[in-house]
Design a protein around this motif. Structure first.
Motif, PDB file in Angstrom:
ATOM      1  N   THR A   1       0.825  -1.198   0.000  1.00 37.88           N
ATOM      2  CA  THR A   1       0.000   0.000   0.000  1.00 37.88           C
ATOM      3  C   THR A   1       0.865   1.256   0.000  1.00 37.88           C
ATOM      4  O   THR A   1       0.612   2.217  -0.744  1.00 37.88           O
ATOM      5  CB  THR A   1      -0.940  -0.003   1.222  1.00 37.88           C
ATOM      6  OG1 THR A   1      -1.835  -1.119   1.124  1.00 37.88           O
ATOM      7  CG2 THR A   1      -1.739   1.283   1.318  1.00 37.88           C
TER       8      THR A   1
ATOM      9  N   SER B   1      -6.940   1.024  -1.144  1.00 37.57           N
ATOM     10  CA  SER B   1      -6.530   2.199  -0.381  1.00 37.57           C
ATOM     11  C   SER B   1      -7.099   3.434  -1.053  1.00 37.57           C
ATOM     12  O   SER B   1      -7.293   3.468  -2.271  1.00 37.57           O
ATOM     13  CB  SER B   1      -5.003   2.293  -0.282  1.00 37.57           C
ATOM     14  OG  SER B   1      -4.406   2.137  -1.552  1.00 37.57           O
TER      15      SER B   1
ATOM     16  N   TYR C   1      -5.283   2.600   4.139  1.00 38.10           N
ATOM     17  CA  TYR C   1      -5.702   1.242   3.794  1.00 38.10           C
ATOM     18  C   TYR C   1      -7.132   1.053   4.271  1.00 38.10           C
ATOM     19  O   TYR C   1      -7.444   1.234   5.448  1.00 38.10           O
ATOM     20  CB  TYR C   1      -4.767   0.221   4.454  1.00 38.10           C
ATOM     21  CG  TYR C   1      -5.165  -1.206   4.148  1.00 38.10           C
ATOM     22  CD1 TYR C   1      -4.744  -1.815   2.973  1.00 38.10           C
ATOM     23  CD2 TYR C   1      -5.983  -1.925   5.015  1.00 38.10           C
ATOM     24  CE1 TYR C   1      -5.129  -3.108   2.674  1.00 38.10           C
ATOM     25  CE2 TYR C   1      -6.366  -3.225   4.712  1.00 38.10           C
ATOM     26  CZ  TYR C   1      -5.938  -3.804   3.543  1.00 38.10           C
ATOM     27  OH  TYR C   1      -6.326  -5.093   3.245  1.00 38.10           O
TER      28      TYR C   1
END
Length: 264
Positions: A119, A144, A150
């Motif tokens: 992420t 995300s 996230y």
């Protein structure tokens, strides 16, 4: 140089990362089967030989960062760093390399380190809302938002895991290689073709269906990033991926290292 280590359920990936000419470059990468019993000494013998084959030696490594989803493997990797590279390994997600992004889910501590690192890397490389699909032991879909937070995702069995389960449960089915079918037909004329169609096209159907549902739920434009060794295999017959980042986890580890204000 930085030695970035991504310890997954199936393999441990080691990569040499250097900052050259103002950019980040992966100079070499190697993988070995994950075995929590493997000692730091065993890692060192194996890794020293590979470094030498690529024209490097241990003295050129002045930093180590580790991401692991196998807790029992962490200690030996930390010993490897301290004993053979004369440095303390940084552990992704722990001071001084905390995630630095919001983990907006019910159980933040349960999120796999690799998914958090992906992420971070995805948002350093791309803008907007993102879905990262990682083809590993499990196939994960991680969402995300445009702020980098996230927001959740999906865990599905990896394609190799699915095939292993099928072959183990059906005595007469052979073990096959995972590859794109030679024909676009989804009606197989023999057992091997039928298995290949079921695994390959079935997986593409799952990917496209889940991504479609995720996008509909978000309600905004979403870029899809694929990573993992099998991403290029599926890219041949689906347009669901906007881009492929084969070294996303390693890139994320290097970014986390840099954000800790330590220069590899």
């Amino acid at each position: 140089m930085l030695l970035a280590i991504d310890a997954g359920n199936t393999n441990v990936v080691f990569a040499l990362v250097a900052n050259e000419n103002g950019g980040r470059e992966i100079k070499a990468r190697w993988r070995i089967a994950t075995d929590p019993r493997r000692t730091a000494d065993e890692y060192a013998v194996w890794l020293s030989q590979l470094l030498s084959l690529e024209g490097y030696d241990r003295s050129q490594v002045d930093g180590v960062i580790v991401s692991t989803v196998v807790p029992r493997a962490q200690h030996n990797l930390e010993v490897l760093a301290s004993k053979y590279f004369k440095t303390d390994a940084l552990i992704a997600g722990k001071p001084p390399v905390e995630w630095g992004v919001a983990i907006d889910v019910d159980e933040p501590a349960s999120l796999g380190a690799d998914r958090a690192v992906n992420t971070i890397a995805a948002h350093a490389l791309h803008d907007g809302d993102l879905i990262v699909i990682d083809f590993g032991t499990a196939t994960t879909f991680d969402l995300s938002d445009y702020n980098g937070a996230y927001k959740g995702g999906i865990i599905a069995p990896g394609i190799n895991l699915s095939l292993d389960a099928l072959v183990a449960a059906a005595a007469k089915l052979p073990r096959i290689a995972i590859e794109a079918p030679a024909s676009l037909s989804v009606i197989g004329r023999n057992t091997v073709d039928q298995m290949n169609i079921g695994i390959y096209w079935g997986y593409i159907g799952m990917i496209e269906g889940l991504v479609g549902r995720m996008k509909a739920e978000v309600g905004r434009p979403v870029k899809v990033i694929a990573t993992g060794g099998l991403a290029t295999l599926f890219e041949q017959h689906t347009n669901v991926f906007d881009t492929i980042e084969p070294d996303l986890t390693i890139q994320g580890l290097a970014i986390m290292w840099e954000r800790a204000h330590i220069t590899p």
